[in-house]
Design an enzyme around this catalytic site. Structure first.
Site, mmCIF file in Angstrom:
data_model
loop_
_atom_site.group_PDB
_atom_site.id
_atom_site.type_symbol
_atom_site.label_atom_id
_atom_site.label_comp_id
_atom_site.label_asym_id
_atom_site.label_seq_id
_atom_site.Cartn_x
_atom_site.Cartn_y
_atom_site.Cartn_z
ATOM 1 N N ASN A 75 0.899 -1.084 0.004
ATOM 2 C CA ASN A 75 -0.079 0.174 0.081
ATOM 3 C C ASN A 75 0.935 1.055 0.029
ATOM 4 O O ASN A 75 1.584 1.448 0.936
ATOM 5 C CB ASN A 75 -1.078 -0.078 1.271
ATOM 6 N N LYS A 127 3.088 1.932 3.163
ATOM 7 C CA LYS A 127 2.477 1.684 4.529
ATOM 8 C C LYS A 127 2.852 0.639 5.362
ATOM 9 O O LYS A 127 3.033 -0.545 5.091
ATOM 10 C CB LYS A 127 0.974 1.565 4.347
ATOM 11 N N ASN A 176 -8.406 6.061 4.038
ATOM 12 C CA ASN A 176 -9.693 5.730 3.828
ATOM 13 C C ASN A 176 -10.142 4.886 5.051
ATOM 14 O O ASN A 176 -9.836 3.889 5.359
ATOM 15 C CB ASN A 176 -9.768 4.193 2.628
#
Length: 309
Positions: free
Chosen positions: A107, A124, A194
């Protein structure tokens, strides 16, 4: 002399499962044009900006999820973003699912300078969620199934006239994220997120509390490391699964100086003076003068809690 970076926090509304990369990029281009008209020289988009938040979908065959990943960056679908940013003389940052040539999955987010050159990449590190399908959850959150923890650390880049860093979503909740960059002198951290509006483990936790924790994390990180933080949401209902908003810009005193209302595509723009970071870095958070690392061993020496006997 002031060092101003005029930042556009470019929130994306929901991206449905059926939407194509080209459709999403068209929306991102419209936001970029709006940001340019408002004087921005850096635009920041959310985590997984090119697709729906696909870790909510369970694939028994892990490889079926590869359709959500980008095998090259830029690629033909996103090249228009690089071209338009270069034409506008604007830097940008956005998140996406990265598939490496070796078949690894991350990610990721990138930082692009005003010439359209990728100058930084972050993967990430603090992946939330779980690996296997969990029928007890209100919704699935399968980031640990589809991504590896990032392997690049928390680097800082000298670009856009200052020292810039990146993190992604759940990273913002961990103080180590900010401090590692703070120890490199970071002046601005950009991040996309998100975040589901419902806590899969705690259904009674409402939107107000979710947004409170979001703001608390970002404001504390900015204040305790005397840096700007630009946090950008993907928000709204994606195929029936709701993501909260909360796009905002926080100054080095930990104050919210701009926040976007609503859950649709939208832009907030703020002129951020990187020199505003100096006071905190030279006084209460002068790390060289005040840090006492001889007492911090457990932070890197252990993972879980060790209670006293």
């Amino acid at each position: 002399m002031s060092r101003i970076v005029t930042v556009a926090a470019a929130q994306l509304g929901p991206i449905q499962k059926a939407e194509t990369r080209e459709q999403v990029v068209a929306r991102m281009l419209a936001l970029m044009d709006e940001a340019k008209a408002k004087g921005a020289d850096l635009i920041v988009y959310p985590e997984l900006a090119l697709t729906t938040f696909f870790p909510r979908w369970y694939h028994e065959d892990r490889a079926e999820a590869d359709a959500w990943f980008e095998a090259a960056m830029p690629n033909p679908a996103v090249q228009p973003l690089f071209d338009r940013a270069r034409a506008h003389g604007m830097g940008m940052s956005f998140g996406y699912a990265e598939l490496t040539p070796e078949g690894r999955h991350f990610n990721s987010s990138i930082l692009v300078d005003k010439s359209g050159t990728i100058v930084g990449k972050y993967r990430k590190i603090h992946l939330p969620g779980h690996v296997e399908y969990d029928p007890t959850r209100a919704h699935q959150h399968l980031e640990k199934r589809y991504f590896e923890p990032g392997d690049l650390g928390f680097p800082v880049w000298r670009t856009m006239g200052g020292l810039m860093g990146m993190c992604i979503c759940n990273d913002r909740r961990w103080p180590e994220t900010y401090r590692v960059m703070g120890l490199q002198g970071v002046e601005m951290i950009v991040l996309g997120f998100n975040t589901p509006s419902v806590n899969g483990h705690k259904a009674k936790e409402g939107m107000a509390q979710r947004l409170f924790h979001h703001r608390l994390s970002v404001q504390a990180g900015a204040y305790q490391n005397s840096c700007w933080v630009v946090a950008v949401a993907k928000a709204g209902s994606e195929d029936g699964h709701h993501l909260m908003g909360g796009t905002l810009i926080v100054n080095p005193d930990g104050e919210i100086v701009a926040e976007l209302e609503g859950e649709a595509d939208g832009v907030i723009v703020h002129a951020c003076d990187l020199d505003d970071t100096r006071f905190g870095k030279q006084t209460i958070f002068d790390f060289k003068m005040h840090r006492r690392i001889e007492h911090y061993g457990p932070i890197t020496g252990q993972v879980g809690v060790v209670e006293p006997e």
